[in-house]
Each structure stands twice: as C-alpha cells, then as structure tokens.
Design a protein around this motif. Structure first.
Motif, PDB file in Angstrom:
ATOM      1  N   TYR A   6       0.866  -1.173   0.000  1.00  8.23           N
ATOM      2  CA  TYR A   6       0.000   0.000   0.000  1.00  8.23           C
ATOM      3  C   TYR A   6       0.904   1.225   0.000  1.00  8.23           C
ATOM      4  N   ASP A   7       1.465   1.538  -1.153  1.00 11.86           N
ATOM      5  CA  ASP A   7       2.493   2.578  -1.207  1.00 11.86           C
ATOM      6  C   ASP A   7       1.957   4.003  -1.160  1.00 11.86           C
ATOM      7  N   HIS A   8       0.644   4.193  -1.175  1.00  7.35           N
ATOM      8  CA  HIS A   8       0.131   5.558  -1.082  1.00  7.35           C
ATOM      9  C   HIS A   8       0.337   6.159   0.310  1.00  7.35           C
ATOM     10  N   TYR A   9       0.714   5.340   1.287  1.00 12.56           N
ATOM     11  CA  TYR A   9       1.027   5.861   2.618  1.00 12.56           C
ATOM     12  C   TYR A   9       2.426   6.477   2.684  1.00 12.56           C
ATOM     13  N   GLY A  35      -0.006   4.091   8.130  1.00 12.14           N
ATOM     14  CA  GLY A  35      -0.494   3.021   7.262  1.00 12.14           C
ATOM     15  C   GLY A  35      -1.304   1.987   8.023  1.00 12.14           C
ATOM     16  N   LEU A  53      -5.215   1.087   7.340  1.00 14.34           N
ATOM     17  CA  LEU A  53      -5.663  -0.261   6.988  1.00 14.34           C
ATOM     18  C   LEU A  53      -6.637  -0.817   8.026  1.00 14.34           C
ATOM     19  N   LYS A  57     -10.016   0.937   7.387  1.00 18.48           N
ATOM     20  CA  LYS A  57     -10.698   0.405   6.200  1.00 18.48           C
ATOM     21  C   LYS A  57     -11.058  -1.070   6.380  1.00 18.48           C
TER      22      LYS A  57
END
Length: 85
Positions: A5-8, A46, A50, A53
């Motif tokens: 999840y690299d958008h963090y 992150g 997670l 969500k």
C-alpha cells in the motif's frame, strides 16, 4: 503474495508527509508518545489506515515501538509550532 500500500509513503520514502505527521501528533496527544516522522510514523499511519478500512483485523495488530529518541532532536523543526534555534 505480499501486497504493498504505497500511497502511505506520501511524496517519497524519506520525505515527511502531512498525514503521517498528523498521525504522530494524534499519538503524542493521546498516548504521550513521540516518534520520528519519516519511517515509524508512516508505518503507524499506514496501520491506522488499513485498520480503519478493515483491511486488517483489529485483534491481529500489535505495534511495538522501541523508540528513536536520537533522531527527534534533528527533526524538531518539522513539528508544527516548533522553532529551531
């Protein structure tokens, strides 16, 4: 197969992000824990994302923070409301 999840990361791996810094400030206010604002805080940000969500189960997460007091002084100017001397 690992999932990333690299958008963090924000704008870069070694660049503080606004949202990660907000997560650090929340942790400092709620728990009295200061963390370095690059890697550790992005990990916390992150994990919180997670968990929020419901990608990760609440009961399966433990965040063990062993401290990074040595870098806090060098990052003092990055904290909102702080001044560097």
């Amino acid at each position: 197969m690992p999932v990333f999840y690299d958008h963090y990361f924000g704008s870069g791996a070694a660049v503080p992000s606004r949202k990660a810094t907000q997560a650090m400030l929340l942790s400092a206010r709620r728990e009295g824990i200061l963390m370095e604002i690059i890697y550790t805080v992005k990990t916390l940000y992150g994990l919180r994302g997670l968990l929020g969500k419901e990608i990760l189960p609440q009961d399966a997460i433990r965040f063990l923070y062993t401290g990074s007091i040595g870098v806090l002084g060098s990052q003092a100017g990055c904290f909102p409301g702080s001044e560097r001397n």
